[in-house]
Scaffold this motif. Structure first.
Motif, PDB file in Angstrom:
ATOM      1  N   SER A  24       0.804  -1.226   0.000  1.00  0.00           N
ATOM      2  CA  SER A  24       0.000   0.000   0.000  1.00  0.00           C
ATOM      3  C   SER A  24       0.835   1.273   0.000  1.00  0.00           C
ATOM      4  CB  SER A  24      -0.941   0.004   1.213  1.00  0.00           C
ATOM      5  OG  SER A  24      -0.191  -0.014   2.423  1.00  0.00           O
ATOM      6  N   GLU A  93      -1.566  16.253  -1.882  1.00  0.00           N
ATOM      7  CA  GLU A  93      -1.030  16.065  -3.223  1.00  0.00           C
ATOM      8  C   GLU A  93      -0.489  17.379  -3.780  1.00  0.00           C
ATOM      9  OE1 GLU A  93      -4.270  14.347  -5.365  1.00  0.00           O
ATOM     10  OE2 GLU A  93      -4.151  12.427  -4.321  1.00  0.00           O
ATOM     11  N   PRO A 213      -8.248  14.300  -2.311  1.00  0.00           N
ATOM     12  CA  PRO A 213      -7.273  13.553  -3.127  1.00  0.00           C
ATOM     13  C   PRO A 213      -7.824  13.236  -4.507  1.00  0.00           C
ATOM     14  CG  PRO A 213      -8.231  12.138  -1.430  1.00  0.00           C
ATOM     15  CD  PRO A 213      -8.689  13.532  -1.136  1.00  0.00           C
ATOM     16  N   ARG A 214      -6.957  13.332  -5.496  1.00  0.00           N
ATOM     17  CA  ARG A 214      -7.327  13.042  -6.882  1.00  0.00           C
ATOM     18  C   ARG A 214      -6.613  11.811  -7.414  1.00  0.00           C
ATOM     19  NH1 ARG A 214      -9.114  17.959  -9.698  1.00  0.00           N
ATOM     20  NH2 ARG A 214      -9.506  19.578  -8.149  1.00  0.00           N
ATOM     21  N   LEU A 215      -5.659  11.309  -6.652  1.00  0.00           N
ATOM     22  CA  LEU A 215      -4.862  10.176  -7.096  1.00  0.00           C
ATOM     23  C   LEU A 215      -5.097   8.976  -6.189  1.00  0.00           C
ATOM     24  CD1 LEU A 215      -1.474  12.056  -7.675  1.00  0.00           C
ATOM     25  CD2 LEU A 215      -3.260  11.596  -9.355  1.00  0.00           C
ATOM     26  N   THR A 216      -5.011   7.783  -6.736  1.00  0.00           N
ATOM     27  CA  THR A 216      -5.146   6.549  -5.971  1.00  0.00           C
ATOM     28  C   THR A 216      -3.922   5.682  -6.197  1.00  0.00           C
ATOM     29  OG1 THR A 216      -7.558   6.578  -6.204  1.00  0.00           O
ATOM     30  CG2 THR A 216      -6.538   4.486  -5.579  1.00  0.00           C
ATOM     31  N   VAL A 218      -2.394   2.386  -6.546  1.00  0.00           N
ATOM     32  CA  VAL A 218      -2.871   1.034  -6.845  1.00  0.00           C
ATOM     33  C   VAL A 218      -1.976  -0.002  -6.185  1.00  0.00           C
ATOM     34  CG1 VAL A 218      -3.360  -0.624  -8.689  1.00  0.00           C
ATOM     35  CG2 VAL A 218      -3.856   1.810  -9.026  1.00  0.00           C
TER      36      VAL A 218
END
Length: 249
Positions: A24, A93, A213-216, A218
């Motif tokens: 993670s 971010e 947040p706009r990013l994940t 993976v």
């Protein structure tokens, strides 16, 4: 002229990064942090501009928790005049950082913002450009030399073809490259003095910005180990291996 310098606390560049077992992210527990090396260059350049009589005040700003406060104290020990800490335990971010710095700039009204061209943890290399866009200020990125005069900044940049010099009107955003300068070490007396220098504390809730947040992420994984090198007896054997094993000829 007031100079605003952004500072980020990152995992020290001498530390071997460990990935969490579940993939993670990076394991930060008990890991040594320090000021981002490009931000050290930014602080050093601001100090040199002040010593040259170009700047009158250096304000450093960081976003984060206790580690960020330590980075700010390091900047104050180097010679910055005062610090602003936006306290949060959440990951912010690059766009969120740019929005917060834009709000700080609106309050402080600096003549220049100096930003490290990238942070060595996420390597995004976009915060300075985003700050410039939000403020609608000129930008000069990847600076290896900065000269100030007559309301303008002359910035030399390293490009593929050699060196490029551009001139931008002030106020402007400048991002720093490695060869701009060699940061100084903070002396013990300056480290002690830094504890008494002013540091204002704010919260993201003090600013009217959207930090969603706009990013994940993976998955995070360590790079594949590099195979060891081999020796060949002749050029012919080298060419044969490039053809049959590496498949690059």
């Amino acid at each position: 002229m007031k100079i605003l310098v952004t500072v980020k606390s990152v995992v020290d560049y001498n530390v071997k990064i460990r990935v969490k077992p579940d993939g993670s992210g990076v394991d930060l527990a008990g890991v040594k942090h320090s000021m981002n090396p490009f931000d050290e260059i930014s602080v050093e350049e601001a100090i040199r501009l002040r010593d040259a009589g170009v700047a009158t005040e250096i304000v450093v700003v960081s976003i984060g928790g206790g580690k960020s406060e330590e980075a700010l104290r390091s900047a104050l020990a180097m010679g910055a005049d005062r610090a602003i800490l936006i306290e949060t335990t959440d990951t912010v971010e690059p766009l969120g950082v740019a929005k917060l710095v834009k709000q700080v700039a609106d309050d402080e009204q600096p003549g220049m913002i100096i930003v490290g061209k990238q942070a060595i943890d996420d390597d995004s290399a976009q915060t300075g450009q985003m700050i410039s866009a939000l403020l609608n200020w000129p930008q000069a990125t990847f600076a290896s030399k900065i000269q100030i005069g007559a309301g303008k900044a002359s910035v030399t940049r390293e490009v593929d073809g050699g060196l490029q010099t551009i001139e931008v009107d002030l106020p402007a955003v400048v991002t720093t490259d490695l060869r701009l300068n060699e940061p100084r070490y903070a002396s013990l007396p300056n480290i002690m003095k830094a504890k008494k220098k002013p540091m204002s504390r704010k919260s993201p809730s003090d600013f009217d910005v959207d930090l969603s947040p706009r990013l994940t992420v993976v998955k995070t994984e360590e790079p594949m180990p590099r195979p060891g090198g081999i020796k060949v007896a002749s050029v012919a054997e080298l060419i044969a291996k490039l053809k049959t094993e590496a498949h690059i000829l």
